[in-house]
Write a protein that holds these residues in place. Structure first.
Motif, PDB file in Angstrom:
ATOM      1  N   ARG A  14      57.445  43.974  42.085  1.00 53.66           N
ATOM      2  CA  ARG A  14      57.099  44.126  43.492  1.00 53.66           C
ATOM      3  C   ARG A  14      58.028  43.335  44.395  1.00 53.66           C
ATOM      4  O   ARG A  14      57.790  43.236  45.603  1.00 53.66           O
ATOM      5  CB  ARG A  14      55.646  43.682  43.725  1.00 53.66           C
ATOM      6  N   ARG A  15      59.083  42.781  43.816  1.00 57.32           N
ATOM      7  CA  ARG A  15      60.023  41.963  44.575  1.00 57.32           C
ATOM      8  C   ARG A  15      61.455  42.355  44.252  1.00 57.32           C
ATOM      9  O   ARG A  15      61.788  42.579  43.095  1.00 57.32           O
ATOM     10  CB  ARG A  15      59.799  40.473  44.248  1.00 57.32           C
ATOM     11  N   LEU A  16      62.277  42.410  45.294  1.00 63.05           N
ATOM     12  CA  LEU A  16      63.704  42.635  45.102  1.00 63.05           C
ATOM     13  C   LEU A  16      64.470  41.323  45.169  1.00 63.05           C
ATOM     14  O   LEU A  16      65.558  41.200  44.601  1.00 63.05           O
ATOM     15  CB  LEU A  16      64.235  43.606  46.164  1.00 63.05           C
ATOM     16  N   GLU A  17      63.916  40.349  45.883  1.00 66.15           N
ATOM     17  CA  GLU A  17      64.488  39.014  45.970  1.00 66.15           C
ATOM     18  C   GLU A  17      63.391  38.005  45.656  1.00 66.15           C
ATOM     19  O   GLU A  17      62.202  38.299  45.796  1.00 66.15           O
ATOM     20  CB  GLU A  17      65.074  38.752  47.362  1.00 66.15           C
TER      21      GLU A  17
ATOM     22  N   ASP B 271      57.878  32.912  46.076  1.00 62.95           N
ATOM     23  CA  ASP B 271      57.756  33.886  44.986  1.00 62.95           C
ATOM     24  C   ASP B 271      57.938  33.219  43.633  1.00 62.95           C
ATOM     25  O   ASP B 271      57.200  33.500  42.679  1.00 62.95           O
ATOM     26  CB  ASP B 271      58.803  34.995  45.149  1.00 62.95           C
ATOM     27  N   VAL B 272      58.919  32.348  43.540  1.00 61.73           N
ATOM     28  CA  VAL B 272      59.192  31.658  42.281  1.00 61.73           C
ATOM     29  C   VAL B 272      58.028  30.749  41.898  1.00 61.73           C
ATOM     30  O   VAL B 272      57.615  30.693  40.736  1.00 61.73           O
ATOM     31  CB  VAL B 272      60.514  30.858  42.385  1.00 61.73           C
ATOM     32  N   HIS B 273      57.469  30.037  42.880  1.00 60.96           N
ATOM     33  CA  HIS B 273      56.310  29.172  42.610  1.00 60.96           C
ATOM     34  C   HIS B 273      55.122  29.990  42.116  1.00 60.96           C
ATOM     35  O   HIS B 273      54.406  29.579  41.188  1.00 60.96           O
ATOM     36  CB  HIS B 273      55.920  28.414  43.876  1.00 60.96           C
ATOM     37  N   TYR B 274      54.928  31.132  42.730  1.00 61.53           N
ATOM     38  CA  TYR B 274      53.823  32.018  42.343  1.00 61.53           C
ATOM     39  C   TYR B 274      54.002  32.545  40.923  1.00 61.53           C
ATOM     40  O   TYR B 274      53.095  32.448  40.084  1.00 61.53           O
ATOM     41  CB  TYR B 274      53.756  33.165  43.356  1.00 61.53           C
ATOM     42  N   LEU B 275      55.180  33.076  40.612  1.00 65.71           N
ATOM     43  CA  LEU B 275      55.427  33.643  39.283  1.00 65.71           C
ATOM     44  C   LEU B 275      55.382  32.562  38.205  1.00 65.71           C
ATOM     45  O   LEU B 275      54.906  32.807  37.088  1.00 65.71           O
ATOM     46  CB  LEU B 275      56.780  34.350  39.267  1.00 65.71           C
ATOM     47  N   ALA B 276      55.853  31.366  38.521  1.00 63.83           N
ATOM     48  CA  ALA B 276      55.848  30.280  37.533  1.00 63.83           C
ATOM     49  C   ALA B 276      54.433  29.906  37.135  1.00 63.83           C
ATOM     50  O   ALA B 276      54.160  29.614  35.964  1.00 63.83           O
ATOM     51  CB  ALA B 276      56.591  29.061  38.084  1.00 63.83           C
ATOM     52  N   ASN B 277      53.505  29.909  38.101  1.00 60.89           N
ATOM     53  CA  ASN B 277      52.121  29.572  37.778  1.00 60.89           C
ATOM     54  C   ASN B 277      51.352  30.758  37.222  1.00 60.89           C
ATOM     55  O   ASN B 277      50.301  30.581  36.605  1.00 60.89           O
ATOM     56  CB  ASN B 277      51.421  29.013  39.020  1.00 60.89           C
ATOM     57  N   LEU B 278      51.873  31.964  37.411  1.00 63.32           N
ATOM     58  CA  LEU B 278      51.279  33.142  36.790  1.00 63.32           C
ATOM     59  C   LEU B 278      51.638  33.198  35.303  1.00 63.32           C
ATOM     60  O   LEU B 278      50.892  33.762  34.498  1.00 63.32           O
ATOM     61  CB  LEU B 278      51.781  34.398  37.503  1.00 63.32           C
ATOM     62  N   CYS B 279      52.762  32.588  34.937  1.00 60.90           N
ATOM     63  CA  CYS B 279      53.212  32.554  33.544  1.00 60.90           C
ATOM     64  C   CYS B 279      52.321  31.641  32.712  1.00 60.90           C
ATOM     65  O   CYS B 279      52.041  30.513  33.097  1.00 60.90           O
ATOM     66  CB  CYS B 279      54.661  32.065  33.489  1.00 60.90           C
ATOM     67  N   HIS B 280      51.873  32.141  31.551  1.00 60.22           N
ATOM     68  CA  HIS B 280      51.026  31.369  30.642  1.00 60.22           C
ATOM     69  C   HIS B 280      51.833  30.709  29.518  1.00 60.22           C
ATOM     70  O   HIS B 280      51.267  30.095  28.620  1.00 60.22           O
ATOM     71  CB  HIS B 280      49.941  32.255  30.027  1.00 60.22           C
TER      72      HIS B 280
ATOM     73  N   VAL C  58      65.155  30.612  37.799  1.00 61.78           N
ATOM     74  CA  VAL C  58      64.095  31.619  37.696  1.00 61.78           C
ATOM     75  C   VAL C  58      64.476  32.867  38.477  1.00 61.78           C
ATOM     76  O   VAL C  58      64.287  33.997  37.993  1.00 61.78           O
ATOM     77  CB  VAL C  58      62.754  31.046  38.202  1.00 61.78           C
ATOM     78  N   ALA C  59      65.018  32.690  39.684  1.00 60.33           N
ATOM     79  CA  ALA C  59      65.428  33.842  40.488  1.00 60.33           C
ATOM     80  C   ALA C  59      66.499  34.657  39.760  1.00 60.33           C
ATOM     81  O   ALA C  59      66.460  35.899  39.752  1.00 60.33           O
ATOM     82  CB  ALA C  59      65.943  33.370  41.841  1.00 60.33           C
ATOM     83  N   ARG C  60      67.464  33.975  39.134  1.00 61.00           N
ATOM     84  CA  ARG C  60      68.522  34.675  38.384  1.00 61.00           C
ATOM     85  C   ARG C  60      67.927  35.471  37.230  1.00 61.00           C
ATOM     86  O   ARG C  60      68.256  36.654  37.026  1.00 61.00           O
ATOM     87  CB  ARG C  60      69.531  33.656  37.846  1.00 61.00           C
ATOM     88  N   ILE C  61      67.037  34.837  36.481  1.00 62.11           N
ATOM     89  CA  ILE C  61      66.433  35.495  35.320  1.00 62.11           C
ATOM     90  C   ILE C  61      65.580  36.682  35.748  1.00 62.11           C
ATOM     91  O   ILE C  61      65.609  37.753  35.115  1.00 62.11           O
ATOM     92  CB  ILE C  61      65.613  34.480  34.514  1.00 62.11           C
TER      93      ILE C  61
END
Length: 391
Positions: free
Chosen positions: A58-61, A66-75, A33-36
């Motif tokens: 809003r993130r450079l790294e 962060d990955v956990h947050y974005l993964a659960n934000l994804c529908h 996820v971080a790579r993508i």
């Protein structure tokens, strides 16, 4: 004795290897996820599709939180996969839905309470869900058969002639309360580890609106998402809404019936035209239509969209919801017939199975996604300190 020590040491070694293997798999999924996200941050073609991409800018790294947050934000609507010029078979192999789905499963395990029971996510499939519901139904059927009340017509279709009200409360209240506590503690850990911040009134309203309308299943342009091909469709959003609101109506019906019983001293069964019966019937019908529609979409889903290994868990969850709704509707229709005790046992077995698997099945995505949406509503009201713009 030496052989016993050897066996114990072998078991410990196997357990350690399994734990390390699971941790390695989780780390690999998070690294993907971080790579993508690094590639998407450079491209940003999809930033209008959903909340994931503006949150990404809003993130450079991208650390674990962060990955956990974005993964659960994804529908997992699939719109970004079908729009991406770097999707497979491109050498960059950018597949946001699949990568996010794999991490999302990791978060279900990670934030499970107690954490040791997080491993149940890997076993909470279709067969286990139905077997548990069937086993519990059989457990309820056996005493009825032994006392000769398995096939009987209760006066007015009174369920309490089969199982007393106090017995039902004693049987179902503990697992229901446990499920709520387990889910709440998991969301609390997610909130703390992702440093979600403090919610304001406008942020809560925005997040609540996104949850209530399933805003991010519209593909970002109002035409819907993609399922098995590049065609846009609102089917997934509509079936999700029918399932979501059908479930809420069924729960509301139970709450109203509880108020009838304890506050108004009106005992079940209630007339077909009563508020709890009407609300429950509408909810049950909506739930059946929604779940059948989602099952059909799940079967036809593009293989690259999402994680195929999670389909047994998804379908187990849908099967339990469908069994609860269908058995509940059947119980309403035939409650004054001799088949009522069997139908009641099947329905109660499905409901109890649902409660027992609630914190360790697909239901967990709802509270975690709601928390992620609230974090996004808070975050977007704060200054973007990365130097990257969102528009």
């Amino acid at each position: 004795m030496q052989q016993l020590d050897t066996l114990i040491e072998s078991a410990r070694t196997w357990s350690d290897r399994a734990t390390h293997s699971a941790h390695d798999a989780d780390a690999n999924a998070e690294a993907e996820v971080a790579r993508i996200m690094q590639i998407c941050n450079a491209c940003r073609y999809c930033e209008g599709f959903c909340a994931v991409f503006p949150a990404m800018t809003r993130r450079l790294e991208f650390g674990t939180a962060d990955v956990h947050y974005l993964a659960n934000l994804c529908h997992n609507c699939g719109a970004c996969l079908h729009a991406c010029q770097y999707a497979p078979p491109h050498e960059f192999a950018v597949n946001v839905p699949n990568a996010m789905a794999r991490v999302r499963m990791n978060t279900y395990r990670h934030y499970a309470w107690p954490r040791a029971l997080g491993a149940l996510y890997e076993r909470n499939g279709l067969a286990l869900s139905l077997a548990l519901a069937g086993g519990l139904a059989l457990f309820l059927i056996l005493p009825l058969a032994l006392r000769g009340t398995l096939w009987m017509s209760a006066p007015g279709g009174n369920f309490y002639e089969v199982f007393s009200h106090s017995l039902m409360v004693a049987f179902f209240a503990p697992p229901f309360v446990y499920a709520l506590v387990a889910l709440a503690l998991g969301v609390r850990r997610f909130w703390r580890e992702t440093s979600a911040g403090h919610a304001s009134g406008p942020a809560v309203l925005e997040a609540g609106g996104a949850v209530a309308t399933l805003k991010y299943l519209d593909g970002g342009h109002g035409e819907g998402c993609n399922n098995e091909d590049d065609a846009f469709t609102l089917s997934r959003r509509r079936f999700h809404q029918l399932t979501f609101y059908g479930f809420l109506l069924c729960f509301l019906s139970t709450c109203i019936a509880t108020l009838y019983h304890y506050l108004l001293r009106l005992e079940a069964p209630y007339a077909y035209t009563s508020v709890p019966t009407l609300v429950g019937t509408i909810g049950g019908i909506a739930l059946v239509i929604g779940v059948v529609g989602l099952w059909r979409l799940n079967v036809r889903r593009h293989p690259l969209a999402g994680d195929p290994q999670q389909k047994p868990m998804d379908r187990g969850f849908m099967a339990l919801l469908l069994l609860i709704a269908a058995s509940g509707l059947a119980l309403e229709v035939w409650r004054a017939t001799p088949s009522m005790p069997i139908l009641l046992a099947v329905h109660l077995g499905a409901v109890l199975s649902f409660f027992l698997t609630l914190p360790y099945g697909k239901f967990a995505h709802g509270p975690l996604r709601a928390a992620a949406l609230l974090k996004w509503a808070i975050e977007r009201r704060e200054p973007n300190r990365t130097g990257l713009t969102e528009d």
